[in-house]
Design an enzyme around this catalytic site. Structure first.
Site, PDB file in Angstrom:
ATOM      1  N   PRO A   1      43.384  44.547  42.932  1.00  0.00           N
ATOM      2  CA  PRO A   1      44.684  44.838  42.640  1.00  0.00           C
ATOM      3  C   PRO A   1      45.246  43.986  41.307  1.00  0.00           C
ATOM      4  O   PRO A   1      44.963  42.830  41.500  1.00  0.00           O
ATOM      5  CB  PRO A   1      45.661  44.815  43.994  1.00  0.00           C
ATOM      6  CG  PRO A   1      44.838  44.913  45.148  1.00  0.00           C
ATOM      7  CD  PRO A   1      43.630  44.204  44.431  1.00  0.00           C
ATOM      8  N   GLU A   2      45.962  44.748  40.554  1.00  0.00           N
ATOM      9  CA  GLU A   2      46.603  43.773  39.606  1.00  0.00           C
ATOM     10  C   GLU A   2      47.713  42.894  39.975  1.00  0.00           C
ATOM     11  O   GLU A   2      48.316  43.341  41.208  1.00  0.00           O
ATOM     12  CB  GLU A   2      46.986  44.798  38.415  1.00  0.00           C
ATOM     13  CG  GLU A   2      46.182  46.180  38.109  1.00  0.00           C
ATOM     14  CD  GLU A   2      45.175  45.474  36.971  1.00  0.00           C
ATOM     15  OE1 GLU A   2      45.370  44.313  36.313  1.00  0.00           O
ATOM     16  OE2 GLU A   2      44.140  45.952  36.871  1.00  0.00           O
TER      17      GLU A   2
ATOM     18  N   LYS B   1      47.702  36.936  42.273  1.00  0.00           N
ATOM     19  CA  LYS B   1      47.455  37.830  43.584  1.00  0.00           C
ATOM     20  C   LYS B   1      47.410  37.453  45.055  1.00  0.00           C
ATOM     21  O   LYS B   1      46.870  38.116  45.767  1.00  0.00           O
ATOM     22  CB  LYS B   1      46.207  38.331  43.173  1.00  0.00           C
ATOM     23  CG  LYS B   1      45.991  38.917  41.771  1.00  0.00           C
ATOM     24  CD  LYS B   1      44.482  39.542  41.350  1.00  0.00           C
ATOM     25  CE  LYS B   1      44.507  39.962  39.934  1.00  0.00           C
ATOM     26  NZ  LYS B   1      43.233  40.816  39.545  1.00  0.00           N
TER      27      LYS B   1
ATOM     28  N   ARG C   1      32.426  44.487  36.459  1.00  0.00           N
ATOM     29  CA  ARG C   1      33.339  45.538  36.671  1.00  0.00           C
ATOM     30  C   ARG C   1      33.232  46.524  35.560  1.00  0.00           C
ATOM     31  O   ARG C   1      32.890  46.500  34.275  1.00  0.00           O
ATOM     32  CB  ARG C   1      34.966  44.947  36.019  1.00  0.00           C
ATOM     33  CG  ARG C   1      35.599  44.094  36.999  1.00  0.00           C
ATOM     34  CD  ARG C   1      35.918  44.572  38.260  1.00  0.00           C
ATOM     35  NE  ARG C   1      36.586  43.311  39.008  1.00  0.00           N
ATOM     36  CZ  ARG C   1      36.021  42.549  39.852  1.00  0.00           C
ATOM     37  NH1 ARG C   1      34.761  42.719  40.058  1.00  0.00           N
ATOM     38  NH2 ARG C   1      36.919  41.698  40.708  1.00  0.00           N
TER      39      ARG C   1
END
Length: 269
Positions: free
Chosen positions: A2-3, A51, A253
Site C-alpha cells: 500500500p501507498e 507505511k 515492481r
C-alpha cells in the site's frame, strides 16, 4: 504494498473506531504474542509513520504493525460477521460497540511507547507527517540527491529517502516529471520531486478516499496518468504505454510509462 496515504487512512479509520475506548478483548493470533492479553487497557490513539502503524495503549504500551502486500485492519460493529476468513486474523481488538481486526498484518511488535521511534529511525521524512517543515523537506531532498546515478524509480521507493511512496506514486511522479523511472536521479530537480510526492500523497490523504487519483478525476478510467493504464493508453497523449519490471527480488515492481511523454532509458522487452 500500500501507498503511504492508504496506510494513513487505515490508521485514521482505526483511530476513529477505538481511540478513547477500553478493550474488552485484546488477543493476538501469532506465536510470539499468543500469551498477551490487552483486555482492560484503554486505546489512546493510532498513528502512522510512512507505511508503519502504531496503536498506543494505556500503560505506555504500543503495538507496531505493517500491512506489507496483503495486510488490512477492518472495522466492524460489535458482534458483526467478519468479511475475511477467520484464519487470516492476527489481532482481535474489541470494545463495547466495535471490533477492529488485523488480517494478515505483519511485523507485529509490542514496545514501550517511548521506544516506538526506534522502529522507524531508519526511515526518511514521512511525507504525511502533520509536523512537516522546511527541515523535513531539506532532509528528503538531501537523501534523494545523495545518489545522483541511482534510477529515479528505485530511489522513490526507498523508504530511507522519504517515507510513503509506493509503486503507483513512483510511476505517476516519474510521468509528471517527464522522465522514465529508469532515468538517473540527476535528471530531475530533487526539491521539485519531493514537493510533488508530498503534494500527491497529501491530496489523496485529505480526500478520505482509498482509490487514489493523481489526475484530479475520480472516474476509474481517468484517475491516473499511466499507472495500470495498459489498455486505455496514456491519459495525456492517448499513446500506447509500455510496462517493464524495475528492481530485483522483493523490490521487483511492474512499472508503467509513456515512451512519448517521458524521456530517458528503459529496459528492452
Amino acid at each position: 504494498m500500500p501507498e503511504g496515504d492508504t496506510v494513513y487512512l487505515v490508521g485514521q479509520r482505526f483511530d476513529r473506531a477505538l481511540a478513547g475506548k477500553t478493550l474488552l478483548r485484546g488477543e493476538f493470533r501469532v506465536p510470539q504474542l499468543a500469551t498477551v492479553d490487552l483486555a482492560g487497557r484503554a486505546v489512546l490513539g493510532v498513528g502512522t509513520v510512512g507505511k508503519h502503524l502504531f496503536t498506543r495503549f494505556s500503560g505506555d504500551l504500543t503495538l507496531h504493525s505493517h500491512l506489507m502486500m496483503d495486510g488490512m485492519w477492518d472495522v466492524y460493529p460489535a458482534g458483526a460477521k467478519w468479511r475475511r476468513p477467520g484464519h487470516h486474523a492476527r489481532v482481535v481488538l474489541t470494545a463495547a460497540d466495535v471490533q477492529v481486526i488485523g488480517f494478515r498484518v505483519h511485523d507485529l511488535k509490542l514496545v514501550a511507547t517511548p521506544k516506538e521511534a526506534d522502529l522507524v529511525a531508519h526511515l526518511g521524512p514521512d511525507l504525511l507527517d502533520p509536523r512537516w517543515s522546511e527541515e523535513h523537506a531539506a532532509r528528503a531532498i538531501a537523501n534523494l540527491a545523495a545518489d545522483p546515478d541511482r534510477e529515479l524509480g528505485l530511489a522513490l521507493l526507498d523508504q530511507r529517502v522519504m517515507a510513503g511512496v509506493g509503486n503507483l506514486y513512483k510511476c505517476e511522479i516519474a510521468f509528471l516529471l517527464g522522465v522514465t523511472p529508469w532515468a538517473p536521479v540527476s535528471e530531475v530537480d530533487a526539491a521539485t520531486t519531493v514537493a510533488l510526492a508530498r503534494k500527491l500523497l497529501l491530496a489523496n490523504a485529505r480526500s478520505g478516499r482509498f482509490d487514489q487519483s493523481t489526475t484530479g478525476h475520480l472516474d476509474r478510467n481517468r484517475k491516473n496518468w499511466v499507472y495500470e493504464r495498459t489498455r486505455q493508453g496514456c491519459f495525456r497523449c492517448g499513446g500506447r504505454l509500455l510496462v517493464r519490471t524495475q528492481g530485483h527480488d522483493v523490490q521487483r515492481r511492474p512499472t508503467w510509462f509513456c515512451p512519448k511523454d517521458q524521456a530517458g532509458p528503459y529496459p528492452p522487452q
